[in-house]
Design a protein around this motif. Structure first.
Motif, mmCIF file in Angstrom:
data_model
loop_
_atom_site.group_PDB
_atom_site.id
_atom_site.type_symbol
_atom_site.label_atom_id
_atom_site.label_comp_id
_atom_site.label_asym_id
_atom_site.label_seq_id
_atom_site.Cartn_x
_atom_site.Cartn_y
_atom_site.Cartn_z
ATOM 1 N N PHE A 68 0.843 -1.175 0.001
ATOM 2 C CA PHE A 68 -0.012 -0.080 0.001
ATOM 3 C C PHE A 68 0.820 1.199 0.083
ATOM 4 N N ASN A 69 0.387 2.225 -0.845
ATOM 5 C CA ASN A 69 1.456 3.339 -0.776
ATOM 6 C C ASN A 69 0.764 4.544 0.316
ATOM 7 N N PHE A 70 1.474 4.902 1.188
ATOM 8 C CA PHE A 70 1.293 5.932 2.283
ATOM 9 C C PHE A 70 1.667 7.370 1.784
ATOM 10 N N ASP A 71 1.941 7.577 0.584
ATOM 11 C CA ASP A 71 2.513 8.834 0.243
ATOM 12 C C ASP A 71 2.276 8.880 -1.466
ATOM 13 N N PRO A 72 0.746 8.752 -1.536
ATOM 14 C CA PRO A 72 0.547 8.880 -2.943
ATOM 15 C C PRO A 72 0.614 10.110 -3.696
ATOM 16 N N LYS A 73 1.336 10.163 -4.793
ATOM 17 C CA LYS A 73 1.481 11.163 -5.873
ATOM 18 C C LYS A 73 1.045 11.093 -7.258
ATOM 19 N N PHE A 74 -0.208 10.336 -7.432
ATOM 20 C CA PHE A 74 -0.622 10.113 -8.528
ATOM 21 C C PHE A 74 -1.835 11.244 -8.838
ATOM 22 N N ASP A 75 -2.405 11.152 -10.080
ATOM 23 C CA ASP A 75 -3.189 12.265 -10.524
ATOM 24 C C ASP A 75 -4.170 12.453 -9.701
ATOM 25 N N ALA A 76 -4.779 13.740 -9.691
ATOM 26 C CA ALA A 76 -6.067 14.051 -8.791
ATOM 27 C C ALA A 76 -7.274 13.382 -9.199
ATOM 28 N N ALA A 77 -7.441 12.958 -10.426
ATOM 29 C CA ALA A 77 -8.598 12.174 -10.898
ATOM 30 C C ALA A 77 -8.513 10.769 -10.169
ATOM 31 N N TYR A 78 -7.588 10.349 -9.451
ATOM 32 C CA TYR A 78 -7.855 9.078 -8.707
ATOM 33 C C TYR A 78 -7.957 9.239 -7.324
ATOM 34 N N GLU A 79 -8.007 10.492 -6.802
ATOM 35 C CA GLU A 79 -8.130 10.879 -5.575
ATOM 36 C C GLU A 79 -7.268 10.571 -4.437
ATOM 37 N N PRO A 80 -5.831 11.117 -4.883
ATOM 38 C CA PRO A 80 -4.783 10.793 -3.786
ATOM 39 C C PRO A 80 -5.115 10.881 -2.256
ATOM 40 N N ASP A 81 -5.864 12.108 -2.149
ATOM 41 C CA ASP A 81 -5.978 12.625 -0.676
ATOM 42 C C ASP A 81 -6.876 11.569 0.070
ATOM 43 N N THR A 86 8.282 6.989 -7.195
ATOM 44 C CA THR A 86 7.691 8.247 -7.151
ATOM 45 C C THR A 86 6.400 8.207 -6.616
ATOM 46 N N GLY A 87 5.982 7.303 -6.030
ATOM 47 C CA GLY A 87 4.550 7.042 -5.489
ATOM 48 C C GLY A 87 3.527 7.154 -6.424
ATOM 49 N N MET A 88 3.594 6.729 -7.538
ATOM 50 C CA MET A 88 2.487 7.049 -8.660
ATOM 51 C C MET A 88 1.675 5.917 -8.726
ATOM 52 N N TYR A 89 1.273 5.219 -7.261
ATOM 53 C CA TYR A 89 0.322 4.181 -7.353
ATOM 54 C C TYR A 89 -0.369 3.975 -5.898
ATOM 55 N N ALA A 90 -1.466 3.397 -5.945
ATOM 56 C CA ALA A 90 -2.096 3.244 -4.657
ATOM 57 C C ALA A 90 -1.668 1.786 -4.056
ATOM 58 N N MET A 91 -1.938 0.897 -5.220
ATOM 59 C CA MET A 91 -1.266 -0.674 -4.451
ATOM 60 C C MET A 91 -0.474 -1.157 -5.842
ATOM 61 N N MET A 92 0.424 -2.025 -5.482
ATOM 62 C CA MET A 92 1.170 -2.633 -6.614
ATOM 63 C C MET A 92 1.808 -3.863 -6.113
ATOM 64 N N ASN A 93 2.301 -4.588 -6.779
ATOM 65 C CA ASN A 93 3.100 -6.009 -6.701
ATOM 66 C C ASN A 93 4.292 -5.457 -6.679
ATOM 67 N N CYS A 94 5.119 -5.827 -5.624
ATOM 68 C CA CYS A 94 6.700 -5.422 -5.526
ATOM 69 C C CYS A 94 7.548 -6.407 -5.160
ATOM 70 N N ASN A 95 8.876 -6.333 -4.998
ATOM 71 C CA ASN A 95 9.624 -7.624 -4.725
ATOM 72 C C ASN A 95 11.118 -7.062 -4.204
ATOM 73 N N PHE A 127 6.545 3.603 1.329
ATOM 74 C CA PHE A 127 6.555 4.908 1.946
ATOM 75 C C PHE A 127 5.679 4.962 3.382
ATOM 76 N N ILE A 128 5.990 3.717 4.028
ATOM 77 C CA ILE A 128 5.072 3.715 5.329
ATOM 78 C C ILE A 128 5.489 4.630 6.240
ATOM 79 N N GLY A 129 6.869 4.999 6.207
ATOM 80 C CA GLY A 129 7.199 6.220 7.277
ATOM 81 C C GLY A 129 6.406 7.297 7.151
#
Length: 619
Positions: free
Chosen positions: A313-326, A474-483, A507-509
């Motif tokens: 889960f991304n705790f510091d979203p930087k994606f477009d406003a259309a996806y409602e990051p706040d 750069t935090g351009m996601y809400a959820m993603m598969n990482c490794n 960005f859990i910090g």
């Protein structure tokens, strides 16, 4: 009997006296879909990039096909002062070569000092600097003194390199002084930040060092050198005949061709003999296994990597406003919201995309993979609270719990968040990342089906094809598969994706659930501080990891590879180790002259395990 068996025996050195030297050049050809952004191994932490470095730059130590540590650029070493001072005696027959394979200079102790000095200069933005300054005496203070100034902040005092615990005692004696006892220090030495660089060349190249523009921006001291590099076209690794261990390099040339559709086209090219390896999606494997001729050309994949895959889960979203990051940030900081998603997740269903026959075999419930490290014979994942998580098995989905957490989250978020919460799910469009688009679709259907579209709205988007990791960083996601792949033999390495500062994963910090996240960091710091009792240290890290999982900051997923593979590389001649760059190396590997089928694979596996047991018993 197929010739692959004799090659296997050669690789095991059981018949080294009768293995004939091939007269013809051995060439191994593959495709790749995503080009590297740099060849500078001193700055990268990307698997795609350090996989090249692993083959062109040697390290102080290395690991063999049985996972045993072996001398490499260092012939011998010793520690003193309660493990704080490590001294390495280097071999004197190691050399640097250029892009034509011609000798330029000898590898000396100063080459390791020069590399460390470069990495610990903050202006060079090395992604692995923290691994050095976390363990080397004086390195963090030195690094901070090189940092780019922030307006209104007084500059740090400029420090002399002599304050850092890395020095060349003489041309062939290298010494590291640690800031604290590091039980796993030797295992760290196979990673990129402990690689050498020839300082005169580095200085002459300046900002051009390691540019991904050709083979002339680097020098090479590994088993191979870059004979050719054409960005977005091809790269050719040629055997380095000047390497100190050239006799243990059995492939003369590795040709890698760039093709953005490699997953789609490589199976046909493999069958036609145009390439020596292919990516196989699960549905294709099923078709091939039903065809006698094609089934004879594939075999089960041997999992030699210790990469751990997990959903973040991304705790510091930087994606477009259309996806409602706040709105997303408010929701993701609610623990019940996260737990509703975790408990609704069907990992088995997504893993069938990779292994339809046995998807459970690819799943584990922890961030640290099973069999990574042991405490007195007990697997780390079976220590403390992690044992309870491991015991739950592959099917951790709990629909009743998911709906209960949903109800709790909606009550707690009333007036704070808007439902349905938009979840921007970013997937890797690279065709080398098998089934990522299909996986995203399954996740969307499954999670929305359980939790309802009144609660969440998963929006699937393709990440950038050539810089997918940039979107993550750069935090351009809400959820993603990482490794994450381990850098050394200690569970601390699997806390790195979740560090407070410099985090480019989740960005859990930045979590606003301060009390909860501080609890995790306190547990990690407690574990790090234990250096004289391995049992206590491992148990403390197990508790920290269990805390992270139980509070749903991350959803463990398991292995990223499995199923079946199409390759002419002997899977049992490869060097193995659960950390560093070992499994990226072609050194020691043989190319088969015939395909290996499933029966042959298991026969070879049995032979390998017997030879391994014998080899380890002699140590």
């Amino acid at each position: 009997m197929k010739k692959w068996i004799s090659l296997l025996l050669c690789a095991m050195m059981l018949m080294s006296s009768v293995c004939a030297v091939a007269e013809d050049e051995v060439t191994y050809t593959t495709l790749y879909s995503s080009e590297v952004t740099t060849l500078n191994y001193l700055v990268t932490s990307s698997t795609n990039e350090f996989a090249i470095a692993a083959n062109i730059i040697d390290t102080l130590v290395e690991y063999d096909m049985y996972g045993r540590m072996q001398p490499s650029l260092a012939l011998e070493w010793e520690s003193s002062n309660e493990g704080l001072t490590w001294t390495f005696k280097l071999r004197q027959d190691a050399t640097w070569v250029d892009g034509d394979g011609k000798v330029v200079a000898n590898v000396t102790a100063n080459d390791f000092v020069a590399a460390a000095k470069y990495i610990l200069n903050a202006k060079n933005a090395s992604a692995t600097a923290d691994i050095l300054y976390d363990v080397i005496e004086g390195a963090k203070v030195y690094y901070d003194a090189t940092a780019i100034l922030i307006e209104g902040v007084d500059p740090a005092a400029v420090l002399d390199w002599n304050t850092v615990g890395i020095k060349a005692v003489d041309d062939y004696t290298l010494q590291y002084t640690l800031s604290k006892p590091v039980p796993y220090f030797l295992s760290m030495l196979t990673y990129v930040n402990f690689m050498p660089v020839y300082e005169p060349f580095l200085t002459a190249q300046g900002e051009n060092f390691g540019l991904a523009t050709g083979n002339d921006t680097l020098l090479y001291c590994g088993a191979f050198y870059l004979d050719e590099f054409k960005s977005q076209e091809s790269r050719v690794l040629a055997k380095n005949h000047e390497n100190w261990d050239a006799d243990n390099v059995h492939i003369d040339k590795i040709i890698e061709k760039c093709n953005k559709e490699s997953t789609a086209v490589s199976p046909t090219m493999f069958l036609n003999g145009e390439v020596d390896a292919a990516s196989l999606k699960t549905e294709l494997v099923e078709d091939w296994l039903m065809d006698e001729e094609k089934a004879a050309k594939i075999h089960p994949a041997r999992i030699t990597t210790y990469y751990s895959y997990f959903y973040t889960f991304n705790f510091d979203p930087k994606f477009d406003a259309a996806y409602e990051p706040d709105n997303w940030k408010v929701a993701v900081n609610n623990e019940n919201f996260r737990k509703s998603i975790v408990n609704a997740f069907n990992r088995i269903k997504t893993k069938t995309l990779v292994d339809a026959e046995n998807p459970e075999s690819m799943i584990f419930n922890t961030i640290t993979p099973p069999t990574f490290v042991y405490d007195n014979g007990v697997d780390f994942v079976n220590l403390g609270s992690l044992a309870e998580i491991t015991a739950k098995g592959a099917d951790m989905m709990d629909l009743d719990a998911a709906l209960q957490y949903k109800d709790a989250a909606m009550k707690e978020l009333e007036g704070k968040a808007t439902f349905p919460v938009k979840i921007l799910w970013l997937y890797n469009p690279s065709t080398s990342a098998n089934n990522s688009a299909e996986e995203a679709q399954i996740v969307e259907q499954q999670l929305e089906g359980v939790l309802g579209t009144d609660y969440i709205d998963i929006i699937i988007e393709s990440g950038p094809a050539t810089s997918y990791n940039t979107a993550r960083r750069t935090g351009m996601y809400a959820m993603m598969n990482c490794n994450w792949g381990p850098d050394y033999a200690d569970p601390e390495t699997f806390t790195d994706p979740f560090v407070r500062e410099g985090n480019s994963y989740s960005f859990i910090g930045e979590s606003t659930d301060t009390e909860c996240i501080e609890g995790y960091y306190a547990l990690v710091e407690n574990a790090k501080a234990i250096t004289d009792d391995i049992s206590a240290r491992y148990l403390a890290f197990a508790e920290a990891e269990a805390y992270l999982i139980n509070h749903a900051y991350v959803l463990p997923y398991g292995h990223g590879v499995g199923g079946y593979t199409a390759s002419l590389l002997d899977p049992f001649s490869a060097p193995v180790a659960p950390f560093g760059l070992t499994t990226e190396r072609y050194k020691g590997q043989y190319k088969l002259d015939d395909y290996m089928d499933t029966d042959a694979f298991y026969d070879a596996w049995d032979a390998y395990e017997a030879a391994k047991e014998e080899a380890l018993s002699q140590n």
